[in-house]
Design a protein around this motif. Structure first.
Motif, PDB file in Angstrom:
ATOM      1  N   GLY A 120       0.794  -1.225   0.000  1.00 57.40           N
ATOM      2  CA  GLY A 120       0.000   0.000   0.000  1.00 57.40           C
ATOM      3  C   GLY A 120       0.822   1.267   0.000  1.00 57.40           C
ATOM      4  O   GLY A 120       0.432   2.262   0.594  1.00 57.40           O
ATOM      5  N   GLY A 121       1.972   1.249  -0.643  1.00 61.27           N
ATOM      6  CA  GLY A 121       2.860   2.402  -0.638  1.00 61.27           C
ATOM      7  C   GLY A 121       2.227   3.676  -1.159  1.00 61.27           C
ATOM      8  O   GLY A 121       2.668   4.770  -0.824  1.00 61.27           O
ATOM      9  N   SER A 122       1.179   3.566  -1.954  1.00 57.62           N
ATOM     10  CA  SER A 122       0.538   4.757  -2.523  1.00 57.62           C
ATOM     11  C   SER A 122      -0.125   5.633  -1.466  1.00 57.62           C
ATOM     12  O   SER A 122      -0.482   6.777  -1.744  1.00 57.62           O
ATOM     13  CB  SER A 122      -0.491   4.355  -3.577  1.00 57.62           C
ATOM     14  N   LEU A 123      -0.274   5.143  -0.258  1.00 64.35           N
ATOM     15  CA  LEU A 123      -0.894   5.939   0.797  1.00 64.35           C
ATOM     16  C   LEU A 123      -0.074   7.174   1.153  1.00 64.35           C
ATOM     17  O   LEU A 123      -0.592   8.122   1.735  1.00 64.35           O
ATOM     18  CB  LEU A 123      -1.098   5.092   2.063  1.00 64.35           C
ATOM     19  N   PHE A 124       1.201   7.167   0.816  1.00 60.55           N
ATOM     20  CA  PHE A 124       2.067   8.275   1.203  1.00 60.55           C
ATOM     21  C   PHE A 124       2.642   9.020   0.005  1.00 60.55           C
ATOM     22  O   PHE A 124       3.543   9.847   0.178  1.00 60.55           O
ATOM     23  CB  PHE A 124       3.180   7.759   2.117  1.00 60.55           C
ATOM     24  N   ASP A 125       2.101   8.792  -1.191  1.00 65.83           N
ATOM     25  CA  ASP A 125       2.585   9.510  -2.374  1.00 65.83           C
ATOM     26  C   ASP A 125       2.436  11.018  -2.208  1.00 65.83           C
ATOM     27  O   ASP A 125       3.246  11.791  -2.720  1.00 65.83           O
ATOM     28  CB  ASP A 125       1.834   9.059  -3.631  1.00 65.83           C
ATOM     29  N   TRP A 126       1.420  11.475  -1.490  1.00 71.03           N
ATOM     30  CA  TRP A 126       1.166  12.908  -1.329  1.00 71.03           C
ATOM     31  C   TRP A 126       2.272  13.611  -0.545  1.00 71.03           C
ATOM     32  O   TRP A 126       2.395  14.830  -0.603  1.00 71.03           O
ATOM     33  CB  TRP A 126      -0.207  13.141  -0.702  1.00 71.03           C
ATOM     34  N   TYR A 127       3.118  12.851   0.186  1.00 73.16           N
ATOM     35  CA  TYR A 127       4.263  13.450   0.881  1.00 73.16           C
ATOM     36  C   TYR A 127       5.253  14.084  -0.108  1.00 73.16           C
ATOM     37  O   TYR A 127       6.036  14.948   0.266  1.00 73.16           O
ATOM     38  CB  TYR A 127       5.029  12.390   1.664  1.00 73.16           C
ATOM     39  N   PHE A 128       5.234  13.601  -1.347  1.00 73.43           N
ATOM     40  CA  PHE A 128       6.239  14.005  -2.336  1.00 73.43           C
ATOM     41  C   PHE A 128       5.603  14.488  -3.636  1.00 73.43           C
ATOM     42  O   PHE A 128       6.242  14.491  -4.677  1.00 73.43           O
ATOM     43  CB  PHE A 128       7.181  12.829  -2.614  1.00 73.43           C
ATOM     44  N   ALA A 129       4.338  14.904  -3.577  1.00 70.65           N
ATOM     45  CA  ALA A 129       3.592  15.221  -4.797  1.00 70.65           C
ATOM     46  C   ALA A 129       3.436  16.714  -5.045  1.00 70.65           C
ATOM     47  O   ALA A 129       2.603  17.119  -5.840  1.00 70.65           O
ATOM     48  CB  ALA A 129       2.205  14.563  -4.723  1.00 70.65           C
ATOM     49  N   GLY A 130       4.239  17.539  -4.396  1.00 69.20           N
ATOM     50  CA  GLY A 130       4.088  18.973  -4.579  1.00 69.20           C
ATOM     51  C   GLY A 130       5.427  19.671  -4.622  1.00 69.20           C
ATOM     52  O   GLY A 130       6.474  19.046  -4.759  1.00 69.20           O
ATOM     53  N   ASP A 131       5.376  20.983  -4.464  1.00 66.88           N
ATOM     54  CA  ASP A 131       6.613  21.765  -4.501  1.00 66.88           C
ATOM     55  C   ASP A 131       6.796  22.624  -3.255  1.00 66.88           C
ATOM     56  O   ASP A 131       7.627  23.524  -3.224  1.00 66.88           O
ATOM     57  CB  ASP A 131       6.657  22.636  -5.757  1.00 66.88           C
ATOM     58  N   THR A 132       6.028  22.317  -2.188  1.00 68.85           N
ATOM     59  CA  THR A 132       6.158  23.053  -0.926  1.00 68.85           C
ATOM     60  C   THR A 132       6.885  22.176   0.086  1.00 68.85           C
ATOM     61  O   THR A 132       6.346  21.157   0.522  1.00 68.85           O
ATOM     62  CB  THR A 132       4.767  23.444  -0.372  1.00 68.85           C
ATOM     63  N   PRO A 133       8.105  22.541   0.463  1.00 68.88           N
ATOM     64  CA  PRO A 133       8.839  21.724   1.432  1.00 68.88           C
ATOM     65  C   PRO A 133       8.171  21.760   2.802  1.00 68.88           C
ATOM     66  O   PRO A 133       7.682  22.805   3.239  1.00 68.88           O
ATOM     67  CB  PRO A 133      10.227  22.381   1.497  1.00 68.88           C
ATOM     68  N   SER A 134       8.173  20.632   3.484  1.00 67.37           N
ATOM     69  CA  SER A 134       7.701  20.585   4.864  1.00 67.37           C
ATOM     70  C   SER A 134       8.677  21.352   5.744  1.00 67.37           C
ATOM     71  O   SER A 134       9.895  21.238   5.589  1.00 67.37           O
ATOM     72  CB  SER A 134       7.593  19.138   5.350  1.00 67.37           C
ATOM     73  N   ALA A 135       8.140  22.098   6.690  1.00 69.25           N
ATOM     74  CA  ALA A 135       8.978  22.805   7.663  1.00 69.25           C
ATOM     75  C   ALA A 135       9.382  21.895   8.814  1.00 69.25           C
ATOM     76  O   ALA A 135      10.212  22.282   9.633  1.00 69.25           O
ATOM     77  CB  ALA A 135       8.233  24.029   8.191  1.00 69.25           C
ATOM     78  N   VAL A 136       8.825  20.683   8.879  1.00 71.75           N
ATOM     79  CA  VAL A 136       9.085  19.772   9.992  1.00 71.75           C
ATOM     80  C   VAL A 136       9.891  18.556   9.548  1.00 71.75           C
ATOM     81  O   VAL A 136      10.821  18.134  10.234  1.00 71.75           O
ATOM     82  CB  VAL A 136       7.763  19.330  10.654  1.00 71.75           C
ATOM     83  N   PHE A 137       9.541  17.968   8.398  1.00 71.81           N
ATOM     84  CA  PHE A 137      10.190  16.755   7.923  1.00 71.81           C
ATOM     85  C   PHE A 137      11.050  17.070   6.694  1.00 71.81           C
ATOM     86  O   PHE A 137      10.516  17.435   5.649  1.00 71.81           O
ATOM     87  CB  PHE A 137       9.144  15.707   7.538  1.00 71.81           C
TER      88      PHE A 137
END
Length: 197
Positions: free
Chosen positions: A30-47
């Motif tokens: 089920g790896g697709s559950l976390f695709d949204w972690y890397f699907a944009g251009d706004t860096p996380s300020a925490v991770f």
């Protein structure tokens, strides 16, 4: 004192992993559950390394920034390769809830074997004024049964996995939730609920 909440990416049919999760294969199929972690251009300020869509980054960083300690159960711990001796969160220490010894535990992790109430109490002591997050379906379910959970955050991914590890295990007869926020974003809808005990 901060809140206690559970947050996880979940499929529409309620799974937090695909079929066949286990050590070294924590997400199963089920790896697709976390695709949204890397699907944009706004860096996380925490991770570090996460680049999300703008709405997802706003929600994710708000939730992750509240966390002062993480309580995880044994299945999550083992399936995640013991978090490399640390924590799934870059700044919040891990409290491991397990009913058996954990030979791989490190001095950066706290083992609690006496139940969810003691694990949450230990995590609150670590977190100070920040929140405690419950990671994994078993731990969240036990927290709900004990009346310890203030909020549930679901990052709902538009996929039906058809099997895997369900987010919720057997719950009390009814747990009432009140919707606080809905944020649609590319590849995920963020849902935040208050638990009404």
């Amino acid at each position: 004192m901060g809140k206690v909440f559970g947050a996880h990416a979940v499929s529409v049919d309620g799974y937090i992993t695909g079929a066949g999760p286990g050590p070294g294969h924590g997400l199963g199929d089920g790896g697709s559950l976390f695709d949204w972690y890397f699907a944009g251009d706004t860096p996380s300020a925490v991770f570090d390394g996460f680049k999300l869509s703008e709405p997802s980054a706003r929600v994710f960083d708000d939730v992750a920034g509240r966390v002062g300690a993480v309580v995880a159960g044994r299945n999550t711990y083992e399936d995640s390769d013991r978090f490399g001796g640390g924590s799934p969160h870059p700044t919040a220490p891990l409290v491991l809830l397990s009913h058996r010894p954990a030979p791989g535990i490190t001095d950066r992790q706290t083992l609690v074997t006496t139940g969810i109430e003691d694990a949450v109490a230990a995590a609150r002591g670590i977190a100070g004024d920040k929140d405690v997050t419950l990671m994994g379906g078993g731990v969240l379910t036990e927290g709900l049964k004990a009346g310890l959970v203030d909020e549930v955050v679901l990052h709902q991914v538009p996929v039906l996995l058809g099997g895997g590890r369900p987010f919720f295990q057997a719950l009390p007869a009814h747990v009432r939730l009140r919707l606080l926020e809905v944020v649609p974003a590319p590849g995920v809808t963020h849902l935040r609920y208050a638990v009404e005990n």
